[in-house]
Design a protein around this motif. Structure first.
Motif: not given
Length: 159
Positions: A13-14, A70-74, A100-106, A122-125
């Motif tokens: 997605s990035a 902001l600390a751990t976007p991934d 659940g877990e998510a990741s976001v571009t910084p 980003g994405s999540f599951g």
């Protein structure tokens, strides 16, 4: 929960031209997942990713603590630092998630603390235990313009 699929979704997605916004998973068998658009709102306390239907309802909202983004976007644990909620016009709510877990571009932050990121990807599951032996899943990806909202905004539910 396996992290490899989430990280792959986040990486795809990035990439330019690979941006998507989708919801998919077996939770769709008990709760409608259809949406028209995605909006991303950054509040003082949280980042909210909202999948919006044409009637304005939000069947899925992924909320993450701003500090975690902001600390751990991934690798954001949504049980510890976020939530997944949603409601349809008939007041049907999305089932309560169990993992659940998510990741976001910084997010890019200027020297004065202003967020300069124009889009968030980003994405999540997540999993949902809907019965003693029934676990459903939901995966999503997002790519949306980032709207910075100056009021405090909603904290993740239950906080």
């Amino acid at each position: 929960m396996k992290r490899a699929p989430l990280l792959l979704l986040a990486l795809l997605s990035a990439l330019p031209g690979c941006a998507t916004a989708e919801l998919d998973g077996s939770v769709g068998s008990v709760y409608p997942l259809g949406f028209r658009s995605v909006r991303a709102r950054l509040y003082n306390s949280s980042l909210s990713i909202e999948y919006v239907r044409s009637d304005g309802s939000v069947p899925v909202r992924v909320t993450m603590d701003r500090d975690a983004v902001l600390a751990t976007p991934d690798a954001i644990d949504l049980r510890a630092s976020g939530d997944i909620t949603g409601r349809l016009p008939n007041d049907q709510e999305i089932p309560r998630f169990t993992t659940g877990e998510a990741s976001v571009t910084p997010l890019e932050i200027a020297g004065d603390g202003t967020v300069t990121t124009a889009r968030v990807r980003g994405s999540f599951g997540a999993t949902f235990e809907v019965g003693p032996e029934e676990v459903l899943a939901l995966d999503g990806s997002f790519d949306a313009p980032l709207e910075v909202v100056l009021d405090p905004g909603p904290p993740p539910p239950g906080r």
